[in-house]
Scaffold this motif. Sequence first.
Motif, PDB file in Angstrom:
ATOM      1  N   TYR A  32       0.843  -1.179   0.000  1.00 57.72           N
ATOM      2  CA  TYR A  32       0.000   0.000   0.000  1.00 57.72           C
ATOM      3  C   TYR A  32       0.883   1.235   0.000  1.00 57.72           C
ATOM      4  CZ  TYR A  32       1.104  -0.062   4.986  1.00 57.72           C
ATOM      5  OH  TYR A  32       1.771  -0.092   6.185  1.00 57.72           O
ATOM      6  N   GLN A  34       0.754   5.512   1.179  1.00 56.73           N
ATOM      7  CA  GLN A  34       0.020   6.539   1.907  1.00 56.73           C
ATOM      8  C   GLN A  34       0.572   7.917   1.563  1.00 56.73           C
ATOM      9  OE1 GLN A  34      -0.105   5.849   6.138  1.00 56.73           O
ATOM     10  NE2 GLN A  34      -0.407   3.660   5.908  1.00 56.73           N
ATOM     11  N   LEU A  49      -4.840   6.543   1.845  1.00 53.16           N
ATOM     12  CA  LEU A  49      -4.145   5.277   1.645  1.00 53.16           C
ATOM     13  C   LEU A  49      -4.698   4.626   0.389  1.00 53.16           C
ATOM     14  CD1 LEU A  49      -3.362   2.475   4.206  1.00 53.16           C
ATOM     15  CD2 LEU A  49      -4.634   1.915   2.146  1.00 53.16           C
ATOM     16  N   ARG A  51      -4.212   0.926  -1.903  1.00 55.39           N
ATOM     17  CA  ARG A  51      -3.620  -0.404  -1.865  1.00 55.39           C
ATOM     18  C   ARG A  51      -3.094  -0.779  -3.245  1.00 55.39           C
ATOM     19  NH1 ARG A  51      -5.106  -2.909   2.964  1.00 55.39           N
ATOM     20  NH2 ARG A  51      -6.692  -1.729   4.091  1.00 55.39           N
ATOM     21  N   ASN A  97       6.397  -6.919   4.944  1.00 56.21           N
ATOM     22  CA  ASN A  97       6.356  -6.426   6.328  1.00 56.21           C
ATOM     23  C   ASN A  97       5.503  -5.178   6.347  1.00 56.21           C
ATOM     24  OD1 ASN A  97       6.674  -5.376   8.873  1.00 56.21           O
ATOM     25  ND2 ASN A  97       8.865  -5.768   8.987  1.00 56.21           N
ATOM     26  N   THR A  98       4.206  -5.378   6.508  1.00 54.10           N
ATOM     27  CA  THR A  98       3.307  -4.230   6.434  1.00 54.10           C
ATOM     28  C   THR A  98       3.296  -3.426   7.724  1.00 54.10           C
ATOM     29  OG1 THR A  98       1.491  -5.679   7.062  1.00 54.10           O
ATOM     30  CG2 THR A  98       1.804  -5.279   4.711  1.00 54.10           C
ATOM     31  N   ASP A  99       4.085  -3.864   8.730  1.00 55.98           N
ATOM     32  CA  ASP A  99       4.157  -3.100   9.976  1.00 55.98           C
ATOM     33  C   ASP A  99       4.797  -1.735   9.768  1.00 55.98           C
ATOM     34  OD1 ASP A  99       4.815  -5.814  12.353  1.00 55.98           O
ATOM     35  OD2 ASP A  99       3.014  -5.164  11.311  1.00 55.98           O
ATOM     36  N   LEU A 101       6.487   1.653   7.675  1.00 54.67           N
ATOM     37  CA  LEU A 101       6.374   2.563   6.544  1.00 54.67           C
ATOM     38  C   LEU A 101       7.753   3.095   6.181  1.00 54.67           C
ATOM     39  CD1 LEU A 101       3.327   4.909   7.321  1.00 54.67           C
ATOM     40  CD2 LEU A 101       3.491   3.165   5.534  1.00 54.67           C
TER      41      LEU A 101
END
Lengths: 113, 112
Positions: A32, A34, A49, A51, A97-99, A101
């Motif tokens: 994604y 942002q 945001l 995706r 690793n979407t944790d 940014l």
Amino acid sequence: SQKIEQNSEALNIQEGKTATLTCNYTNYSPAYLQWYRQDPGRGPVFLLLIRENEKEKRKERLKVTFDTTLKQSLFHITASQPADSATYLCALGKSYNTDKLIFGTGTRLQVFP
Amino acid sequence: DAGITQSPRYKITETGRQVTLMCHQTWSHSYMFWYRQDLGHGLRLIYYSAAADITDKGEVPDGYVVSRSKTENFPLTLESATRSQTSVYFCASRDRLFYEQYFGPGTRLTVT
């Protein structure tokens, strides 16, 4: 190496015009993307945001596009106002690793009357 | 007040001193983050935490220590401050289910 690029030069536009900011990335597979707004002396504020499977997102006068083939996102502000003057940051969330940014350096937008 | 707060807002310290920057959020967000922002580099992640007692390194963790004993607090400690750690530090948080982050007002740290 992985890189996110935003135009480091300020974008100056006249009130009422559409502002278009660019975010390019290399060697990422983002899940994604942002966009944030940052005013001087303040923390960033989340705007939109989008995706990886979405082409376009809108919110009021804001529109974001996401082209994973071109590895590019465009951020548009229509009918721009002096109050839109700020620095705009793009940020990618990695697919593995979407944790976390990863932020670009931002583009400063100046809207003059 | 609800939201995310940082303290102090401004700090001047000397090389070699230990400094702790505080971050507190009232949303019960699972995730918390520490970033530093420098001209030409943008926001860089120092450490983050997915929940109480769970922390992980970011892009630039050297020289920093974090802890998270309570969900609402995420202090950042510079064990022995160096001039290269002069920066603006932002804390952020987010809900477990949503990716947007909410930032605090920042702490401007100067190491002399």
